[in-house]
Enzyme design. Structure first.
Site, PDB file in Angstrom:
ATOM      1  N   LYS A 107      39.629  41.312  39.330  1.00 32.57           N
ATOM      2  CA  LYS A 107      40.568  40.227  39.636  1.00 32.57           C
ATOM      3  C   LYS A 107      39.856  38.913  39.384  1.00 32.57           C
ATOM      4  O   LYS A 107      38.629  38.831  39.473  1.00 32.57           O
ATOM      5  CB  LYS A 107      41.001  40.278  41.105  1.00 32.57           C
ATOM      6  CG  LYS A 107      42.320  39.593  41.391  1.00 32.57           C
ATOM      7  CD  LYS A 107      43.449  40.522  41.005  1.00 32.57           C
ATOM      8  CE  LYS A 107      44.808  39.995  41.355  1.00 32.57           C
ATOM      9  NZ  LYS A 107      45.802  41.079  41.328  1.00 32.57           N
ATOM     10  N   ASP A 147      48.979  36.940  37.227  1.00 34.78           N
ATOM     11  CA  ASP A 147      49.123  37.214  38.661  1.00 34.78           C
ATOM     12  C   ASP A 147      49.849  35.993  39.238  1.00 34.78           C
ATOM     13  O   ASP A 147      50.451  35.217  38.488  1.00 34.78           O
ATOM     14  CB  ASP A 147      47.740  37.443  39.305  1.00 34.78           C
ATOM     15  CG  ASP A 147      47.844  38.126  40.673  1.00 34.78           C
ATOM     16  OD1 ASP A 147      48.096  39.334  40.713  1.00 34.78           O
ATOM     17  OD2 ASP A 147      47.693  37.437  41.702  1.00 34.78           O
TER      18      ASP A 147
HETATM   19  N1  GLU Z   1      48.414  41.112  38.618  1.00 38.26           N
HETATM   20  C1  GLU Z   1      49.050  42.381  38.527  1.00 38.26           C
HETATM   21  C2  GLU Z   1      48.643  43.280  39.674  1.00 38.26           C
HETATM   22  O1  GLU Z   1      48.227  42.802  40.717  1.00 38.26           O
HETATM   23  C3  GLU Z   1      48.898  43.020  37.159  1.00 38.26           C
HETATM   24  C4  GLU Z   1      47.486  43.273  36.730  1.00 38.26           C
HETATM   25  C5  GLU Z   1      47.384  43.746  35.299  1.00 38.26           C
HETATM   26  O2  GLU Z   1      48.390  43.928  34.644  1.00 38.26           O
HETATM   27  O3  GLU Z   1      46.249  43.908  34.850  1.00 38.26           O
HETATM   28  O4  GLU Z   1      48.768  44.469  39.630  1.00 38.26           O
END
Ligand code: GLU
Length: 418
Positions: A107, A147
């Site tokens: 993240k 996100d």
């Molecule tokens: N931000 C999204 C999540 O929390 C997607 C992450 C992604 O697609 O890599 O799952």
């Protein structure tokens, strides 16, 4: 350690420990999963439109890479900090493993209110952040995605910056890109759509009809909440309340989503919508309804309101919306909570599809994407439901058991280095 400070991180560890105790997890694996693999803190200096420079704090955290390259979104929000990002990276590890994706967990984020920045400032900030985290990311290392506070345009700037520095085009460095530069059809709606897919399975299990008798409240009307609202109303359910940062709106006869979207296009926020009564975000969670979709931020359902929630099913569109104490209250009350790592996994699953399509340079139809998403979401839901029945535990603990079982096998096969 510094990354343990946030309630989100502590909550994720508690969830892991609870599952580990039931499944007799190897203690060495458990210890390793308690902390991220590595974390990068960067300063992001940005020349603002009036000429002065502001410095924002940015992060990228890799939690675990045993199953493949790290995967997870980039968040622009004033509350972002190292510990929150680390907790979210841990949840990504569990989410990818639960969905059997060949991906690890990561993240990133910048501590900023993106609404305060102009488009040009946002672009400069994104490009500088990309150069600062360059050593961490890449199609075979770590693949960011949107996100909270970021979108396809931000991903396009990341692709361009990364490619300019490499000297050739590298669209696979992120997912959630615009279609024109290698994005996947269905990615924008994937998280909200996946939430509804899990609700379809949960409703079957609970013998709840999904038609005009079924009322739905949605906290958060951003990318996830609005896509979920569209899909669940298409199925025939009645969306009676939604909320955003300005508060909530409630109409017990159901909201007209087309009318609401027209209003939002002009007014930007929900407050002031004439065809509904205004409620606070706290009141919204306690409204009478069959289904509650928590698609805003973490820590929304707590021990202070868990006893007052009327919904029979809660789907977590956001990451970490329910605190550990609230979880226990809801479980004891028989409220069926579809946990974040399952309910909102549609986003990362279609991110994976995007990554695969890009590597092959072969793109699928939207129908193909949605059908494949349905198969993975419904199968995984079934797997988790069976564990919950078998172990007499919550869906969250069951999802973690399934995820960590798969992950721990990979970790033990690879062994510990050196
Ligand atoms: N931000 C999204 C999540 O929390 C997607 C992450 C992604 O697609 O890599 O799952």
């Amino acid at each position: 350690m510094i990354w343990e400070e946030s309630s989100l991180f502590k909550n994720a560890v508690k969830q892991l420990d609870r599952a580990a105790a039931i499944m007799n997890l190897d203690p060495n694996v458990l210890t390793r999963l308690h902390t991220p693999k590595r974390a990068l803190i960067v300063s992001v200096p940005v020349r603002m439109d009036d000429g002065h420079i502001e410095v924002f704090e940015g992060y990228r955290v890799h939690h675990n890479m045993s199953l493949g390259p790290a995967k997870g979104g980039i968040r622009y929000h004033p509350d972002v900090n190292l510990s929150e990002v680390s907790g979210l990276a841990m949840l990504m590890t569990f989410k990818c493993s639960l969905m059997s994706l060949p991906l690890g967990g990561a993240k990133g984020g910048i501590r900023v209110d993106p609404g305060r920045l102009s488009r040009t400032e946002l672009q400069r900030m994104t490009r500088r952040y990309t150069t600062e985290i360059m050593p961490f990311i890449g199609p075979e290392k770590d693949v960011p995605a949107p996100d909270v506070g970021t979108n396809a345009q931000v991903m396009a700037w990341i692709v361009d910056t990364y490619s300019q520095i490499k000297g050739y085009s590298v669209p696979g460095v992120v997912t959630g890109k615009p279609i024109e530069i290698g994005g996947s059809l269905g990615r924008v709606e994937a998280t909200g759509r996946g939430v509804v897919y899990t609700l379809i399975e949960a409703a079957k299990f609970k013998n709840m009809p999904l038609d005009e008798r079924t009322t739905v409240v949605i906290q958060g009307f951003g990318n996830v909440g609005s896509a979920a609202a569209k899909k669940i109303s298409k199925i025939g359910c009645k969306v009676v309340a939604v909320s955003d940062v300005s508060g909530g709106i409630y109409n017990k006869n159901g909201l007209d989503l087309d009318h609401l979207n027209d209003f939002l296009a002009k007014n930007k926020v929900l407050k002031g919508y004439p065809e509904a009564e205004f409620v606070t975000n706290a009141e919204l969670l306690e409204l009478p309804c069959d289904i509650l979709i928590a698609a805003a931020m973490e820590g929304q359902i707590t021990e202070a309101n868990a006893n007052n929630i009327k919904a029979k099913i809660i789907a977590e569109g956001a990451n970490g919306p329910t605190t550990d104490n609230a979880d226990e209250i809801l479980f004891d009350r028989g409220v069926h909570v579809i946990p974040d790592i399952l309910a909102n996994a549609g986003g990362v699953t279609v991110s994976y599809f995007e990554w695969v399509q890009g590597l092959q340079q072969l793109f699928w139809s939207e129908k193909e994407v949605n059908n494949k998403l349905w198969d993975i979401m419904s199968n995984t839901y079934g797997k988790v439901q069976n564990i919950a029945i078998d172990k007499k535990c919550s869906m969250r603990t069951a999802a973690l058991i399934s995820s960590v079982d798969h992950l721990s096998k990979a970790m033990l096969l690879r062994g510990f280095f050196p």
